[in-house]
Design an enzyme around this catalytic site. Sequence first.
Site, PDB file in Angstrom:
ATOM      1  CG  HIS A  12      -2.037  -0.986   1.165  1.00 42.50           C
ATOM      2  ND1 HIS A  12      -2.610  -1.463   0.001  1.00 42.50           N
ATOM      3  CD2 HIS A  12      -2.693  -1.632   2.182  1.00 42.50           C
ATOM      4  CE1 HIS A  12      -3.556  -2.336   0.292  1.00 42.50           C
ATOM      5  NE2 HIS A  12      -3.630  -2.471   1.596  1.00 42.50           N
ATOM      6  CG  HIS A  41      -7.785  -0.587   2.979  1.00 44.31           C
ATOM      7  ND1 HIS A  41      -8.200  -1.257   4.104  1.00 44.31           N
ATOM      8  CD2 HIS A  41      -6.849  -1.379   2.394  1.00 44.31           C
ATOM      9  CE1 HIS A  41      -7.530  -2.401   4.200  1.00 44.31           C
ATOM     10  NE2 HIS A  41      -6.709  -2.503   3.171  1.00 44.31           N
ATOM     11  CD  GLU A  61      -8.196  -3.716   0.051  1.00 43.13           C
ATOM     12  OE1 GLU A  61      -7.061  -3.325  -0.273  1.00 43.13           O
ATOM     13  OE2 GLU A  61      -8.397  -4.695   0.801  1.00 43.13           O
TER      14      GLU A  61
END
Length: 337
Positions: free
Chosen positions: A99, A168, A302
């Site tokens: 991420h 998220h 996601e």
Amino acid sequence: MIETFEAHSDFKGFSVDTGSLRAELIELGGTVTRLEIADRNGTFADVLLGCPTIADYLGPHPHFNCLVGRYANRMTNAEFTLDGVTHGLDANIPPHHLHGGRDGFGLRRWQGEVDGDGVVFRLTSIAGDGGYPGTLAVQAAYRFAGTRVALEITATTDAPTPVSLTSHHYYNLSGVQGSTVADHEVSIQAAAYLPVSEDLTQLGIVQPVFGTLFDLRSPVTLGNAMAADDGQIQLAGNGFDHTFVVAGRGLRRAAEVRHPESGRTLTVTTDQPGIQLYTGNSLSALGKHGLCYPFHGGLCLETQQFPDAPNHPNYPDAILRPGERFRARTEFEFSAR
């Protein structure tokens, strides 16, 4: 109606009320901190997990409801090769990258402003940020209408770079903080998924779902699926942490989640090639109302490019080049039935 408020001395917040939906967002991480939806009886409840207080978003947390990037999900061995040059990334989950690294977009202050029926966040990521080449200019616009939340993310770059940007959000449609999503029903419109290694990195395989526990084209109860004797489910920590290949092209239905007791239902449509179902398998964090969230206390959907795509030539190209514009649109539609 959207109003601005001082969420913290370092960043501002935004309060949204459409009459059918109530939400709060903050500039830090472009985060949605609260999202209230009614059940079939008209009772509103917050369906998002989150930190105990606004100030807690300044510290480490499990990416609660923020925008993630520059590249969502894992990059194997924290590196990729682009146009013959190997780039090393921040190995924030050694030896891999997740991420965007330790200073990913979910921990940055975005510049936010009210824009008609929505809130627009903007962020500039300079060349070398997290190890990525090119300066990336990003805009993320949340739009609200009735019980629908639309998120459109765009980005441009001055040098070739991988880009996969998403939200998220951690959902628990029961609205009961501290409960699990084992009683939620999930369906995903995907004929294939991406199996993972023991480190939850990509194997580079696109696996048909037919005849497997990953065939979620018809609704399944999560608790039953997560308890099954399956190697991939067990690798992920007795749950899902996998990308599904969304059938079709353009903006199309990708997933639906329903909580039978309350009737709350979430339908996700997207123009992205994949959707990651994460069932909070390692979740253990202090949350809202001072409650400790248990394993499987929430789920994430996601929408994204394929994880680790720059390292797998058989995956869809996820490189953004100068003169091009990255676009990702996802819509979250809530109902109760």
